[in-house]
Design an enzyme around this catalytic site. Structure first.
Site, PDB file in Angstrom:
ATOM      1  NE  ARG A 140      -1.520  -2.245   2.733  1.00  0.00           N
ATOM      2  CZ  ARG A 140      -1.929  -3.693   1.921  1.00  0.00           C
ATOM      3  NH1 ARG A 140      -3.079  -3.598   0.984  1.00  0.00           N
ATOM      4  NH2 ARG A 140      -1.055  -4.664   2.183  1.00  0.00           N
ATOM      5  CB  THR A 141       3.154   2.620   2.234  1.00  0.00           C
ATOM      6  OG1 THR A 141       2.394   1.940   3.923  1.00  0.00           O
ATOM      7  CG2 THR A 141       3.820   3.274   2.666  1.00  0.00           C
ATOM      8  CE  LYS A 171      29.848  -2.567  -4.106  1.00  0.00           C
ATOM      9  NZ  LYS A 171      30.098  -1.121  -4.599  1.00  0.00           N
ATOM     10  NE  ARG A 183       6.724   0.775   5.115  1.00  0.00           N
ATOM     11  CZ  ARG A 183       5.961   0.424   4.673  1.00  0.00           C
ATOM     12  NH1 ARG A 183       5.644  -1.781   4.546  1.00  0.00           N
ATOM     13  NH2 ARG A 183       3.976   0.883   5.235  1.00  0.00           N
ATOM     14  CG  HIS A 198       3.357   3.522   8.450  1.00  0.00           C
ATOM     15  ND1 HIS A 198       2.885   4.571   7.575  1.00  0.00           N
ATOM     16  CD2 HIS A 198       2.570   2.793   8.475  1.00  0.00           C
ATOM     17  CE1 HIS A 198       3.211   3.870   6.377  1.00  0.00           C
ATOM     18  NE2 HIS A 198       2.998   2.715   6.893  1.00  0.00           N
TER      19      HIS A 198
END
Ligand code: CP
Length: 527
Positions: A64-65, A92, A114, A153
């Protein structure tokens, strides 16, 4: 001046109530335009610049996001890039700062991130602004938190608030909501501790078994924000009382994040937060269910038979996500928001910076220092008294060891003891003979590690000066402080070389400026 342009949204509180209400008014206008296929109004929302760079960086899974932001960026006719994190130089050992500074240099202005790492957007919003400035870039990069670990969120919170408002006839007078499910891990419900301040009167019912209960710091925050909070161990327990909310917000059990012991109880934990057919008749009229989604296909806490019922608020909630994110991008890009008038800032009275160390009046050097209990009075040196007054003797001893390390007090001279005062309270005392000159930074360290103590400067066997300490409003710039949350960007475990900054709370604890974790003053030093 557009007050939204270039702004980051790291936590929901980064946008004020008035700013969010403005955003929602634009979402409402956009939804109406889309429903009416009014192209002219829709076009007025678009950034409409193929060189305007929006970057999606998802280091955790999302549908969704990620997809709603992707569709929002496409709506804007902007340049959207999705970083392929599986084969980037993250692997790395490149730091977040170096990674994001690199792509900022390619004319990218908004970053949607995220990550499991908490506080990452807050850190990058500071770090990358410096990079942009020292390289003469003509913009300040903005960071949007698309979910950071168990922290927040905020864009989910925007769409949740918008959907509640839609179902509340746009009233911000009062809200009664039940939060159901994994309140321990759920960052969407953590954002509600500040987000729901949008309403004047808020009642929150927390429904979760003990293992999945809302962390104490968020419950405290809700109460500090004036919310009325009640707790229940299961849906069944909640329905067996008469005061039931008409808005239920479910959140996904994240049992996979928990240890074997909890997994063994998975079925009973899920059962306590899963809605069942037999509960239908117990709900008040006009109840609506919401869910940030995803729901688990094998263990849905909102079973699919509810999809076709009027309880279903979660589908519209998900659709609202894209509209809220279109408007958010438009605001941060400076395309929207010119007509928003920010409330005049009320100047906070300036507090003296040195309030954490006060000279005790009357310490004129005439009074004899009274170090008793068999120890010969010291002629020159320092005495730190009243340490951890009221704690147990073993706690005081433990803390004095920490003070010695933090203050780098010579372990070979002087000593310390715990004494009991007339009222039965214990306190600690550290004394060190010799010449000690404590500079500003060291005195601040003392105030941070030993608040409420007295610092006596002894000269010629007398107290030359006496100071009383209290907790500093902010603690930063010390190499040996660290947030205890291992998921925080500033914790050594993350190896991002970020200096923790702590801000004092109203109840004399310290909130990490990045992940929001609350600490006692005893927890902030690494030693
Ligand atoms: N609500 C939410 O964050 O869903 P995704 O994990 O699919 O983005």
């Amino acid at each position: 001046m557009n007050s939204f342009k270039g702004r980051s949204l790291c936590i929901i509180d980064d946008f004020s109530k008035e700013e969010r209400l403005y955003l929602f008014s634009q979402v409402k206008r956009l939804k109406a335009a889309v429903a009416a296929d009014d192209r002219a109004v829709m076009d007025s929302f678009r950034i409409n610049d193929p060189d305007f760079g929006i970057y999606e960086v998802f280091l955790e899974d999302s549908t969704r996001t990620k997809e709603s932001f992707r569709n929002a960026a496409n709506f804007h006719h902007a340049k959207l890039t999705e970083m392929s994190t599986d084969n980037s130089s993250f692997n790395k050992g490149e730091s977040y700062a170096d990674t994001f500074n690199t792509v900022i240099g390619y004319n990218n202005r908004i970053f949607i991130i995220r990550s499991k790492v908490e506080g990452v957007c807050k850190y990058l919003s500071q770090e990358c602004s410096s990079y942009a400035a020292r390289n003469g870039l003509p913009f300040v990069p903005a960071f949007i938190n698309a979910g950071d670990g168990k922290h927040e969120h905020p864009t989910q919170e925007l769409l949740d608030e918008y959907t509640f408002l839609e179902d509340n006839e746009w009233s911000t007078e009062s809200l009664h909501v039940a939060l159901v499910g994994d309140l321990y891990h759920g960052r969407t419900v953590h954002s509600k501790a500040d987000g729901l301040k949008l309403w004047n009167k808020v009642r929150v019912d927390l429904i979760a078994p003990e293992e999945l209960a809302m962390p104490e710091s968020y419950v405290t925050k809700m109460k500090d924000n004036g919310f009325e909070v009640r707790t229940f161990g299961s849906i069944e327990e909640y329905l067996n009382q008469s005061d039931i909310a008409k808005k239920w917000y479910f959140t996904r059990p994240q049992l996979e994040r928990m240890g074997e012991k909890i997994l063994a109880k998975a079925d009973s934990l899920r059962s306590s937060i899963t809605f069942r057919k037999e509960f239908m008749d117990m709900l008040p009229e006009n109840t609506k269910f919401y869910h940030p989604l995803p729901r688990h296909k094998e263990h849905p806490t909102i079973p699919t038979f509810l999809d076709e019922t009027p309880l279903n608020g979660w589908e519209r909630q998900s659709i609202n996500g894209m509209y809220c994110r279109i408007v958010l991008l438009g605001l941060v890009a400076g395309k929207l928001g010119d007509d928003f008038i920010p409330a005049a800032k009320t100047e906070e009275p300036k507090k003296p910076e040195d309030q954490w160390i006060k000279e005790v009046p009357g310490s004129t050097g005439t009074k004899k220092e009274e170090i008793s209990e068999g120890v010969k009075p010291i002629r020159d040196g320092i005495v730190i008294d009243h340490i951890c007054k009221g704690d147990t003797p073993s706690e005081i001893r433990r803390h004095m060891t920490l003070i010695r390390k933090v203050m780098n007090l010579d372990d070979f001279k002087g000593g310390e003891w715990v004494s009991e005062s007339a009222n039965g309270q214990f306190k600690g005392l550290i004394f060190r003979p010799g010449t000690y000159t404590l500079d500003h930074k060291q005195v601040k360290r003392l105030a941070a590690v030993a608040p409420g103590c007295t610092l006596n400067i002894i000269e010629n066997g007398k107290v030359a000066r006496k100071f009383r300490t209290s907790l500093p409003p902010r603690i930063y710039n010390f190499d040996d402080i660290m947030c205890i949350n291992e998921a925080c960007i500033s914790n050594d475990k993350q190896s991002e070389n970020v200096q923790t900054m702590f801000i004092k709370t109203h109840d004399n604890r310290y909130r990490c400026a990045y992940c929001g974790r609350v600490h006692t003053f005893k927890e902030i030093f690494k030693h």
